[in-house]
Design a protein around this motif. Structure first.
Motif, mmCIF file in Angstrom:
data_model
loop_
_atom_site.group_PDB
_atom_site.id
_atom_site.type_symbol
_atom_site.label_atom_id
_atom_site.label_comp_id
_atom_site.label_asym_id
_atom_site.label_seq_id
_atom_site.Cartn_x
_atom_site.Cartn_y
_atom_site.Cartn_z
ATOM 1 N N THR A 85 2.234 8.421 -51.094
ATOM 2 C CA THR A 85 3.651 8.190 -50.816
ATOM 3 C C THR A 85 3.798 7.777 -49.359
ATOM 4 O O THR A 85 3.332 8.483 -48.461
ATOM 5 C CB THR A 85 4.488 9.453 -51.072
ATOM 6 N N SER A 86 4.436 6.632 -49.128
ATOM 7 C CA SER A 86 4.609 6.152 -47.761
ATOM 8 C C SER A 86 5.801 6.846 -47.112
ATOM 9 O O SER A 86 6.641 7.448 -47.776
ATOM 10 C CB SER A 86 4.825 4.637 -47.750
ATOM 11 N N GLU A 87 5.895 6.737 -45.802
ATOM 12 C CA GLU A 87 7.004 7.341 -45.077
ATOM 13 C C GLU A 87 8.336 6.710 -45.457
ATOM 14 O O GLU A 87 9.385 7.340 -45.305
ATOM 15 C CB GLU A 87 6.755 7.213 -43.568
ATOM 16 N N ASP A 88 8.303 5.467 -45.969
ATOM 17 C CA ASP A 88 9.553 4.813 -46.357
ATOM 18 C C ASP A 88 9.780 4.859 -47.869
ATOM 19 O O ASP A 88 10.567 4.085 -48.415
ATOM 20 C CB ASP A 88 9.591 3.361 -45.859
ATOM 21 N N GLY A 89 9.073 5.761 -48.558
ATOM 22 C CA GLY A 89 9.399 6.048 -49.941
ATOM 23 C C GLY A 89 8.690 5.244 -51.010
ATOM 24 O O GLY A 89 8.987 5.404 -52.203
ATOM 25 N N TYR B 199 2.538 -4.110 -50.527
ATOM 26 C CA TYR B 199 3.309 -3.135 -49.762
ATOM 27 C C TYR B 199 4.449 -3.811 -48.994
ATOM 28 O O TYR B 199 5.582 -3.319 -48.963
ATOM 29 C CB TYR B 199 2.386 -2.376 -48.810
ATOM 30 N N ARG B 200 4.171 -4.972 -48.389
ATOM 31 C CA ARG B 200 5.232 -5.705 -47.675
ATOM 32 C C ARG B 200 6.368 -6.062 -48.632
ATOM 33 O O ARG B 200 7.556 -5.933 -48.307
ATOM 34 C CB ARG B 200 4.664 -6.974 -47.043
ATOM 35 N N GLN C 111 8.471 -3.065 -49.412
ATOM 36 C CA GLN C 111 9.379 -2.745 -48.304
ATOM 37 C C GLN C 111 10.593 -3.672 -48.285
ATOM 38 O O GLN C 111 11.679 -3.272 -47.884
ATOM 39 C CB GLN C 111 8.625 -2.847 -46.970
ATOM 40 N N ALA D 271 13.672 -2.433 -50.715
ATOM 41 C CA ALA D 271 13.871 -0.994 -50.464
ATOM 42 C C ALA D 271 15.093 -0.429 -51.178
ATOM 43 O O ALA D 271 15.307 0.781 -51.166
ATOM 44 C CB ALA D 271 13.986 -0.748 -48.957
ATOM 45 N N ASP D 272 15.886 -1.298 -51.831
ATOM 46 C CA ASP D 272 17.047 -0.796 -52.554
ATOM 47 C C ASP D 272 16.669 -0.115 -53.863
ATOM 48 O O ASP D 272 17.514 0.498 -54.524
ATOM 49 C CB ASP D 272 18.011 -1.952 -52.847
ATOM 50 N N PHE E 158 -0.015 3.332 -45.686
ATOM 51 C CA PHE E 158 1.030 4.340 -45.823
ATOM 52 C C PHE E 158 1.007 5.362 -44.687
ATOM 53 O O PHE E 158 1.931 6.156 -44.539
ATOM 54 C CB PHE E 158 0.883 5.073 -47.149
ATOM 55 N N LYS F 233 -0.620 7.992 -44.472
ATOM 56 C CA LYS F 233 -0.473 9.308 -45.056
ATOM 57 C C LYS F 233 -1.617 9.540 -46.020
ATOM 58 O O LYS F 233 -2.043 8.615 -46.707
ATOM 59 C CB LYS F 233 0.867 9.398 -45.809
#
Length: 516
Positions: free
Chosen positions: A358-362, A467-468, A471, A474-475, A511, A513
């Motif tokens: 899980t990335s920091e931006d969800g 991944y890009r 991002q 993101a909605d 990520f 993480k």
């Protein structure tokens, strides 16, 4: 570890594999007419021989290879044809060189299987996870005396794991490893058994104390593997006649045929299954029961008796089915139904198998070895089961192996194209088939105009782009599925092993993480 010419000839005669022995002008099947000779080593590599080595000439063997062996003092070889024109060494000529190698390797290492409880696991999907679960249970039960041979790692001492090369090793390597496991004090061995292991006789003559047939769907169909699904299934079925007891998936296709095989060979059968209710357990002996109200916990039952509640470290209901298979195997191997060692499988994680990030931006990512219709479908099913209420946007980063299992390519696309947002096709292992052609073929199978599809051959760049892109959307909840390579740190490209960061490592780096 020794083998004599006399004992080798006797064993081959016993199994009706010997054609004749050629020693100069002497052609015979009678070992009494042959010189006494003891082999202190065996090899299938002409670069690794001495005067006391028995060399096996198998597969696409070229007699020109014998020149280097002659220079090293070769005195005896096993082959399907006479190579007297190329060497003065004694030739043991056999009907089938790979079968002979398996039998003689077992004899050279003093039949290590006789001192181990050997468990063999086959199936299209779930072999590795079931093997790890079974080894964990038996290792806990035996106090660390269970070896493992798998497509990911081999463990010969119950403690240390090393990356493996083949799902089922060549027979000579297999018996050498079994000998080492026995020397290390192991009493159990859990091993994956591929269809190719029977197709090319890697396990010829090996009898399993317990065998498992998990499931069967079309796979490995190609000119260099299995020409048809029938051949693939037939090869996998051979484990039944080579086992004392069988564990079979109650939901496996062609179950009646598998049962016929077992009945004909007088092999007792136990079954396992995954069910969503305790009201639906009558058709299997060991059952995992779970549903949306109980997950991640699930119950295990043997013949209707509650064994207990379990929670795995690896996600996916298909792994709950694997847990049922492992439990059935462990119980068949003598583990008591109330023994706490059954819970040892709960903590098992396998690199590259259903690893969640899980990335920091969800953004959520799963790295898995899924590589065919059945496994890709199960993976996408899992995502919808777990995240369906959040309407996930799914991107699949995948490729397909070259030079084999051509049927996988259409299956991968078919399993996902109506349920994901984007395909990114990329490089996977290949021998001589260019990855660009494989990816172009994958693209050709995409028929749904609503799914985005493209090719990025550089695998690292493909994952980075996924991944890009996530991002940028993101909605919505974005789920990345990165399949085929797991944590492997190389890519086989045009017969060369090219260093590679590994899917898991790339996702973890992006990520920032660790997997959880």
């Amino acid at each position: 570890m020794t083998l004599t010419l006399e004992s080798a000839v006797a064993l081959l005669n016993q199994h009706h594999l010997l054609r004749e022995v050629i020693d100069g002008n002497v052609w015979t099947t009678d070992s009494a007419e042959l010189p006494q000779r003891t082999f202190s080593d065996i090899s299938y590599d002409t670069r690794k021989v001495s005067a006391e080595t028995l060399l096996f000439c198998k597969g696409r063997f070229s007699p020109e290879y014998l020149q280097s062996a002659n220079e090293l003092g070769l005195s005896c070889y096993v082959a399907q044809e006479d190579f007297s024109e190329y060497t003065d060494a004694t030739g043991i000529i056999v009907r089938n060189a790979t079968q002979a190698m398996s039998l003689l390797s077992a004899a050279f290492y003093d039949f290590p299987q006789h001192d181990l409880t050997v468990i063999g696991i086959t199936g299209t999907k779930g072999k590795t996870t079931t093997a790890y679960f079974t080894q964990a249970i038996l290792n806990a039960y035996s106090g660390g005396k269970t070896a493992l041979f798998s497509s990911v790692d081999n463990c010969l001492d119950g403690v240390h794991y090393e990356e493996s090369d083949l799902t089922t090793p060549e027979s000579m390597d297999l018996f050498r490893m079994m000998h080492q496991a026995r020397s290390n004090g192991m009493t159990y061995l859990v091993m994956e058994v591929s269809s190719q292991a029977y197709k090319v006789d890697r396990v010829y003559g090996l009898h399993f104390d317990i065998g498992a047939f998990l499931n069967i769907t079309p796979d490995h169909i190609s000119s260099i593997e299995h020409p048809t699904f029938e051949d693939y299934l037939f090869c996998k079925r051979q484990i039944i006649s080579n086992s004392s007891r069988m564990i079979i998936g109650a939901d496996s296709q062609h179950l009646s045929l598998l049962r016929e095989d077992a009945e004909r060979e007088h092999v007792p059968v136990s079954t396992f299954a995954l069910r969503d209710s305790t009201n639906d357990m009558q058709d299997a002996d060991v059952v995992s029961v779970s549903n949306e109200h109980t997950r991640p916990a699930f119950g295990l039952y043997e013949n209707g008796k509650d064994i207990g509640s379990f929670t795995l470290s690896i996600e996916g209901d298909f792994n709950e089915a694997n847990a049922a298979a492992a439990t059935a195997l462990a119980l068949s191997a003598g583990v008591p139904v109330d023994d706490p060692s059954l819970h040892a499988m709960e903590s098992i994680r396998i690199s590259g198998r259903m690893e969640r990030f899980t990335s920091e931006d969800g953004v959520i990512a799963y790295v898995d070895y899924a590589h065919n219709y059945a496994s890709i479908k199960a993976l996408v099913d899992f995502v919808y089961q777990r995240y369906g209420s959040r309407h996930p946007r799914i991107t699949l980063v995948t490729g397909s192996a070259g030079n084999k299992a051509i049927d996988r390519r259409e299956g991968i696309v078919k399993a996902a194209q109506d349920r994901i947002a984007r395909f990114i096709f990329t490089t996977e292992d290949t021998d001589t088939e260019p990855n660009s052609e494989i990816c172009a073929q994958l693209m050709g199978y995409v028929t749904n105009p609503a799914v985005e599809a493209g090719v990025i051959l550089d695998r690292t760049q493909a994952i980075e782009e996924a991944y890009r892109d996530a991002q940028a959307h993101a909605d919505r909840l974005n789920v990345l599925l990165v399949t085929g390579k797991g944590e492997e740190r190389w890519i086989k490209d045009l017969n060369r092993h090219v260093p590679f960061e590994g899917d898991s490592n790339i996702v973890a780096r992006l990520f920032r993480k660790v997997a959880k």
